[in-house]
Write a protein that holds these residues in place. Structure first.
Motif, PDB file in Angstrom:
ATOM      1  N   LYS A   1       0.852  -1.182   0.000  1.00  0.00           N
ATOM      2  CA  LYS A   1       0.000   0.000   0.000  1.00  0.00           C
ATOM      3  C   LYS A   1       0.886   1.229   0.000  1.00  0.00           C
ATOM      4  O   LYS A   1       1.738   1.408   0.877  1.00  0.00           O
ATOM      5  CB  LYS A   1      -0.907   0.020   1.234  1.00  0.00           C
ATOM      6  CG  LYS A   1      -1.785   1.266   1.344  1.00  0.00           C
ATOM      7  CD  LYS A   1      -2.792   1.358   0.207  1.00  0.00           C
ATOM      8  CE  LYS A   1      -3.696   2.569   0.369  1.00  0.00           C
ATOM      9  NZ  LYS A   1      -4.668   2.690  -0.749  1.00  0.00           N
TER      10      LYS A   1
ATOM     11  N   TYR B   1       0.875   5.564  -0.492  1.00  0.00           N
ATOM     12  CA  TYR B   1       0.106   6.798  -0.530  1.00  0.00           C
ATOM     13  C   TYR B   1       0.912   7.817  -1.330  1.00  0.00           C
ATOM     14  O   TYR B   1       2.117   7.965  -1.123  1.00  0.00           O
ATOM     15  CB  TYR B   1      -0.158   7.318   0.876  1.00  0.00           C
ATOM     16  CG  TYR B   1      -1.026   6.398   1.707  1.00  0.00           C
ATOM     17  CD1 TYR B   1      -2.399   6.431   1.602  1.00  0.00           C
ATOM     18  CD2 TYR B   1      -0.444   5.493   2.599  1.00  0.00           C
ATOM     19  CE1 TYR B   1      -3.199   5.585   2.359  1.00  0.00           C
ATOM     20  CE2 TYR B   1      -1.229   4.637   3.352  1.00  0.00           C
ATOM     21  CZ  TYR B   1      -2.610   4.693   3.235  1.00  0.00           C
ATOM     22  OH  TYR B   1      -3.393   3.845   3.988  1.00  0.00           O
TER      23      TYR B   1
ATOM     24  N   ALA C   1       3.393   2.286   2.978  1.00  0.00           N
ATOM     25  CA  ALA C   1       2.845   1.985   4.302  1.00  0.00           C
ATOM     26  C   ALA C   1       2.910   0.487   4.567  1.00  0.00           C
ATOM     27  O   ALA C   1       3.143   0.055   5.701  1.00  0.00           O
ATOM     28  CB  ALA C   1       1.405   2.483   4.390  1.00  0.00           C
TER      29      ALA C   1
ATOM     30  N   GLY D   1       2.647   0.248  10.107  1.00  0.00           N
ATOM     31  CA  GLY D   1       1.693  -0.234   9.117  1.00  0.00           C
ATOM     32  C   GLY D   1       0.500  -0.968   9.694  1.00  0.00           C
ATOM     33  O   GLY D   1      -0.332  -1.488   8.950  1.00  0.00           O
TER      34      GLY D   1
ATOM     35  N   SER E   1      -2.227   0.126  11.377  1.00  0.00           N
ATOM     36  CA  SER E   1      -3.518   0.741  11.063  1.00  0.00           C
ATOM     37  C   SER E   1      -3.876   0.558   9.598  1.00  0.00           C
ATOM     38  O   SER E   1      -5.040   0.309   9.259  1.00  0.00           O
ATOM     39  CB  SER E   1      -3.505   2.229  11.421  1.00  0.00           C
ATOM     40  OG  SER E   1      -3.358   2.409  12.813  1.00  0.00           O
ATOM     41  N   THR E   2      -2.875   0.668   8.733  1.00  0.00           N
ATOM     42  CA  THR E   2      -3.125   0.455   7.302  1.00  0.00           C
ATOM     43  C   THR E   2      -3.590  -0.963   7.044  1.00  0.00           C
ATOM     44  O   THR E   2      -4.532  -1.198   6.270  1.00  0.00           O
ATOM     45  CB  THR E   2      -1.854   0.753   6.486  1.00  0.00           C
ATOM     46  OG1 THR E   2      -1.464   2.109   6.697  1.00  0.00           O
ATOM     47  CG2 THR E   2      -2.096   0.518   5.007  1.00  0.00           C
TER      48      THR E   2
ATOM     49  N   LYS F   1      -7.216  -1.289   7.972  1.00  0.00           N
ATOM     50  CA  LYS F   1      -8.083  -0.636   6.980  1.00  0.00           C
ATOM     51  C   LYS F   1      -8.263  -1.508   5.738  1.00  0.00           C
ATOM     52  O   LYS F   1      -9.345  -1.535   5.142  1.00  0.00           O
ATOM     53  CB  LYS F   1      -7.494   0.724   6.597  1.00  0.00           C
ATOM     54  CG  LYS F   1      -7.605   1.771   7.693  1.00  0.00           C
ATOM     55  CD  LYS F   1      -6.932   3.068   7.275  1.00  0.00           C
ATOM     56  CE  LYS F   1      -7.005   4.105   8.391  1.00  0.00           C
ATOM     57  NZ  LYS F   1      -6.308   5.369   8.019  1.00  0.00           N
TER      58      LYS F   1
ATOM     59  N   GLU G   1      -9.904   0.690   2.795  1.00  0.00           N
ATOM     60  CA  GLU G   1      -9.006   1.075   1.711  1.00  0.00           C
ATOM     61  C   GLU G   1      -8.657  -0.173   0.910  1.00  0.00           C
ATOM     62  O   GLU G   1      -8.872  -1.301   1.372  1.00  0.00           O
ATOM     63  CB  GLU G   1      -7.733   1.723   2.258  1.00  0.00           C
ATOM     64  CG  GLU G   1      -7.963   3.039   2.976  1.00  0.00           C
ATOM     65  CD  GLU G   1      -6.665   3.694   3.418  1.00  0.00           C
ATOM     66  OE1 GLU G   1      -5.588   3.130   3.146  1.00  0.00           O
ATOM     67  OE2 GLU G   1      -6.734   4.771   4.029  1.00  0.00           O
TER      68      GLU G   1
END
Length: 241
Positions: free
Chosen positions: A20, A22, A32, A55, A57-58, A61, A67
């Motif tokens: 992932k 950004y 991330a 990473g 929290s990513t 998600k 996401e």
């Protein structure tokens, strides 16, 4: 309706080559998550640990489809959830319970009403609500407080209500994102013991935490993230950074 929505059959979670990134124009940002490969089988209790920015929290998600990964696949019950249509997401999310650090309870609603609301928004029948809500509140030890507002109960009790709300759809997967972050050590361990009881009923539990004492005491599987990469995956591990 597809059986996938109920997560039937061989339940497992598998992340394959998941990254992932950004993008901000003119700014180079590290990934991330970077080529994550993880498999979690039915009945597992897994702690995800790592420093801030690792990473965690990513990853959460992505698991709840808030996401999508930049690359890679996320399989749950052998279906790639990155390809779910918007119309399919509500059904999927009902089977993946999520518990947050800050509880996210509705302050103007009672304990009972907070849990019932999760069913009401899905247009559950009144008889289903009357049957399920007391049973779930009893499971988490909060039936005695059903008529109280969130402001009238302790932090540990509010987290129990949050867990009850996450369980009301009988999820096959429960993701707890720093569920003890706002609690004292006694209440924190009571919440972890509750998560263990839920896990013993067959629910996959994924715990994201910074709490070293809890991870060391659990002696369950520990996945360590650093810089968006899996640097350690131990079946009976401790908190090592």
């Amino acid at each position: 309706m597809s059986k996938f929505y109920y997560l039937e059959g061989v339940l497992l979670i598998e992340l394959i080559g998941v990254s992932k990134a950004y993008n901000i124009v003119g700014v180079k940002i590290p990934r991330a998550l970077d080529n994550i490969n993880i498999r979690i089988d039915k009945g597992e209790f897994v702690s995800i640990v790592g420093p801030s920015g690792a990473g965690k929290s990513t990853l959460i998600k992505l698991l709840i489809c808030e996401e999508k990964p930049t690359t890679g696949k996320i399989l749950i019950a052998n279906r790639n959830i990155t390809q779910l249509k918007p119309s399919e997401l509500p059904y999927f999310r009902r089977k993946v319970g999520v518990v947050f650090q800050d509880f996210k309870l509705l302050p103007q609603k009672t304990v009972y009403e907070n849990v019932a609301f999760a069913l009401e928004v899905c247009e559950a029948y009144p008889e289903e609500i009357r049957e399920k809500v007391p049973r779930i509140l009893d499971l988490v030890g909060m039936l005695k407080c059903k008529d109280k507002l969130p402001t009238e109960i302790s932090g540990g009790e509010r987290q129990r209500v949050s867990i009850a709300r996450a369980l009301v759809h009988s999820p096959k997967i429960l993701i707890a994102d720093e569920p003890t972050g706002n609690l004292d050590p006694v209440n924190a361990w009571e919440i972890i013991e509750l998560l263990e009881r839920i896990n013993k009923r067959g629910t996959i539990v994924i715990l994201a935490t910074h709490n070293k004492a809890i991870v060391d005491r659990l002696k369950r599987r520990v996945i360590l993230l650093k810089g968006g990469k899996v640097v350690s995956d131990q079946m009976k591990g401790g908190y090592v950074i």
